[in-house]
Enzyme design. Structure first.
Site, PDB file in Angstrom:
ATOM      1  N   ASN A 112       5.236  52.987  36.923  1.00  0.00           N
ATOM      2  CA  ASN A 112       5.519  52.406  35.609  1.00  0.00           C
ATOM      3  C   ASN A 112       4.311  52.689  34.720  1.00  0.00           C
ATOM      4  O   ASN A 112       3.262  52.088  34.887  1.00  0.00           O
ATOM      5  CB  ASN A 112       5.756  50.891  35.760  1.00  0.00           C
ATOM      6  CG  ASN A 112       5.887  50.198  34.417  1.00  0.00           C
ATOM      7  OD1 ASN A 112       6.086  50.847  33.385  1.00  0.00           O
ATOM      8  ND2 ASN A 112       5.770  48.873  34.420  1.00  0.00           N
ATOM      9  N   TRP A 113       4.500  53.612  33.801  1.00  0.00           N
ATOM     10  CA  TRP A 113       3.357  54.047  32.984  1.00  0.00           C
ATOM     11  C   TRP A 113       3.031  53.094  31.836  1.00  0.00           C
ATOM     12  O   TRP A 113       2.022  53.276  31.147  1.00  0.00           O
ATOM     13  CB  TRP A 113       3.624  55.458  32.437  1.00  0.00           C
ATOM     14  CG  TRP A 113       3.497  56.531  33.475  1.00  0.00           C
ATOM     15  CD1 TRP A 113       3.056  56.378  34.769  1.00  0.00           C
ATOM     16  CD2 TRP A 113       3.821  57.918  33.326  1.00  0.00           C
ATOM     17  NE1 TRP A 113       3.082  57.591  35.417  1.00  0.00           N
ATOM     18  CE2 TRP A 113       3.540  58.553  34.556  1.00  0.00           C
ATOM     19  CE3 TRP A 113       4.311  58.697  32.268  1.00  0.00           C
ATOM     20  CZ2 TRP A 113       3.738  59.922  34.759  1.00  0.00           C
ATOM     21  CZ3 TRP A 113       4.509  60.054  32.470  1.00  0.00           C
ATOM     22  CH2 TRP A 113       4.223  60.654  33.698  1.00  0.00           C
ATOM     23  N   LYS A 114       3.910  52.163  31.567  1.00  0.00           N
ATOM     24  CA  LYS A 114       3.674  51.210  30.469  1.00  0.00           C
ATOM     25  C   LYS A 114       3.331  51.970  29.179  1.00  0.00           C
ATOM     26  O   LYS A 114       3.891  53.030  28.950  1.00  0.00           O
ATOM     27  CB  LYS A 114       2.582  50.216  30.863  1.00  0.00           C
ATOM     28  CG  LYS A 114       2.855  49.606  32.240  1.00  0.00           C
ATOM     29  CD  LYS A 114       1.941  48.480  32.602  1.00  0.00           C
ATOM     30  CE  LYS A 114       2.304  47.972  33.982  1.00  0.00           C
ATOM     31  NZ  LYS A 114       1.622  46.751  34.355  1.00  0.00           N
ATOM     32  N   HIS A 124      10.691  43.454  33.066  1.00  0.00           N
ATOM     33  CA  HIS A 124       9.279  43.501  33.461  1.00  0.00           C
ATOM     34  C   HIS A 124       8.560  42.269  32.904  1.00  0.00           C
ATOM     35  O   HIS A 124       8.847  41.831  31.790  1.00  0.00           O
ATOM     36  CB  HIS A 124       8.619  44.785  32.952  1.00  0.00           C
ATOM     37  CG  HIS A 124       7.270  44.978  33.555  1.00  0.00           C
ATOM     38  ND1 HIS A 124       6.155  44.376  33.031  1.00  0.00           N
ATOM     39  CD2 HIS A 124       6.868  45.637  34.667  1.00  0.00           C
ATOM     40  CE1 HIS A 124       5.111  44.681  33.795  1.00  0.00           C
ATOM     41  NE2 HIS A 124       5.515  45.446  34.792  1.00  0.00           N
ATOM     42  N   GLU A 180       5.861  41.874  31.527  1.00  0.00           N
ATOM     43  CA  GLU A 180       5.221  42.032  30.213  1.00  0.00           C
ATOM     44  C   GLU A 180       6.237  41.872  29.080  1.00  0.00           C
ATOM     45  O   GLU A 180       5.886  41.430  27.985  1.00  0.00           O
ATOM     46  CB  GLU A 180       4.481  43.382  30.156  1.00  0.00           C
ATOM     47  CG  GLU A 180       3.181  43.309  30.961  1.00  0.00           C
ATOM     48  CD  GLU A 180       2.766  44.598  31.647  1.00  0.00           C
ATOM     49  OE1 GLU A 180       3.245  45.679  31.262  1.00  0.00           O
ATOM     50  OE2 GLU A 180       1.959  44.526  32.599  1.00  0.00           O
ATOM     51  N   GLU A 202       7.398  41.306  41.623  1.00  0.00           N
ATOM     52  CA  GLU A 202       6.089  41.510  41.019  1.00  0.00           C
ATOM     53  C   GLU A 202       5.497  40.167  40.603  1.00  0.00           C
ATOM     54  O   GLU A 202       5.771  39.681  39.493  1.00  0.00           O
ATOM     55  CB  GLU A 202       6.215  42.405  39.783  1.00  0.00           C
ATOM     56  CG  GLU A 202       6.773  43.777  40.073  1.00  0.00           C
ATOM     57  CD  GLU A 202       6.238  44.801  39.076  1.00  0.00           C
ATOM     58  OE1 GLU A 202       5.649  45.782  39.524  1.00  0.00           O
ATOM     59  OE2 GLU A 202       6.396  44.598  37.863  1.00  0.00           O
ATOM     60  N   GLY A 227      -1.888  44.212  37.284  1.00  0.00           N
ATOM     61  CA  GLY A 227      -3.024  44.705  36.517  1.00  0.00           C
ATOM     62  C   GLY A 227      -4.287  43.888  36.698  1.00  0.00           C
ATOM     63  O   GLY A 227      -5.251  44.043  35.959  1.00  0.00           O
ATOM     64  N   SER A 264      -0.771  45.600  41.382  1.00  0.00           N
ATOM     65  CA  SER A 264      -2.048  46.133  41.864  1.00  0.00           C
ATOM     66  C   SER A 264      -1.933  46.919  43.173  1.00  0.00           C
ATOM     67  O   SER A 264      -2.841  46.879  43.996  1.00  0.00           O
ATOM     68  CB  SER A 264      -3.080  45.010  42.009  1.00  0.00           C
ATOM     69  OG  SER A 264      -3.332  44.424  40.741  1.00  0.00           O
ATOM     70  N   GLY A 314       1.802  50.439  38.596  1.00  0.00           N
ATOM     71  CA  GLY A 314       1.334  50.690  37.239  1.00  0.00           C
ATOM     72  C   GLY A 314       0.110  51.589  37.246  1.00  0.00           C
ATOM     73  O   GLY A 314       0.200  52.811  37.357  1.00  0.00           O
ATOM     74  N   GLY A 315      -1.064  50.969  37.164  1.00  0.00           N
ATOM     75  CA  GLY A 315      -2.332  51.686  37.023  1.00  0.00           C
ATOM     76  C   GLY A 315      -2.510  52.878  37.950  1.00  0.00           C
ATOM     77  O   GLY A 315      -2.893  53.977  37.510  1.00  0.00           O
TER      78      GLY A 315
END
Ligand code: PGA
Length: 253
Positions: free
Chosen positions: A10-12, A98, A100, A170, A176, A216, A237-238
């Site tokens: 997930n590149w956000k 998600h 966010e 999640e 993150g 994470s 993500g990251g």
């Protein structure tokens, strides 16, 4: 029951079109899709709306997912993207719910339900994110929160339609933050989610369903999660942003 494994990035709000294309070229060069197939792992990425078409064109077998979608086909919904728009560029996966989107834009379980219903009605695949906040976790409410998110988010779906939904657990406190949930916690909750799916959709559907952990996840930690019986993959993500790290994630599955 042996289920496929699934690694989803997930590149956000990261990567310009140019950067996204470079990632895809690296993936091609490293032969990651072939490697993944040999290991029975599905791999994909969810770029920004702006990069979706370019990534689709450079995907070389990667699954390409939108990070969100609107439930309506068209209309006065500024900034939104619809299912027909995604269809036009051959994207048939979308993340929904998600944390966010829930946190910053007030997305509710019912909003998610409308989106998931629209997606599966159009034979899209949905990746439905659920997870408790730090406060809820500390108060011991994790399973109550998850049960509600699963029940409302998947309301009115048929046993067949649930086959097109992947669930991603999640915990919000792990996204993150570098504070990942232990593999045992991930397994406990993913198993719980499978039991909820069994209750709502029956044993066969629940055994077939893919359930991911996210929060994470790093190349060093992915193996521990995917060794668990009920964790079928990871939403990352990251650590999914750089092709090298994405390759390490896959290697360590
Ligand atoms: P993270 O993000 O891996 O950077 O914690 C996961 C996610 O939000 O899907």
């Amino acid at each position: 029951m042996s289920r496929k494994k699934f690694l989803m990035g997930n590149w956000k709000m990261n990567h310009t079109i140019e950067e996204a294309e470079a990632f895809c070229d690296d993936v091609k060069e490293m032969g990651l899709v072939k490697k993944a197939r040999a290991k029975s792992v599905m791999i994909g990425v969810a770029p920004s709306y702006l990069s979706l078409q370019a990534v689709r064109k450079h995907a070389h077998g990667l699954i390409v997912a939108s990070q969100d979608v609107h439930y309506a086909n068209h209309g006065a919904y500024t900034s939104s993207v619809s299912i027909p728009m995604l269809e036009e560029i051959n994207v048939d996966w979308s993340i929904v719910g998600h944390s966010e989107k829930r946190q910053y834009e007030g997305e509710t379980d019912l909003d998610c339900n409308q989106k998931i219903k629209a997606l599966v009605a159009n034979r899209f695949h949905a990746i439905y994110c659920v997870g408790e906040s730090a406060k809820e976790y500390d108060a011991g409410l994790t399973k109550d929160v998850i049960a509600m998110q699963v029940m409302v988010g998947l309301l009115d779906l048929s046993k067949e339609e649930i086959g097109n939904v992947v669930i991603a657990y999640e915990p919000v406190w792990a996204i993150g933050t570098g504070k990942n949930a232990s593999a045992e916690i991930a397994e406990d909750i993913c198993k719980f989610i499978r039991s909820l799916l069994e209750k709502h959709f029956g044993k066969v559907a629940s055994q077939k369903a893919l359930i991911l952990y996210g929060g994470s996840v790093k190349p060093e930690s992915i193996h521990g999660y995917l060794q668990q019986e009920d964790v079928d993959g990871a939403l990352v993500g990251g650590a999914s942003l750089k092709s090298q790290s994405f390759q390490e994630l896959l290697n360590n599955i």
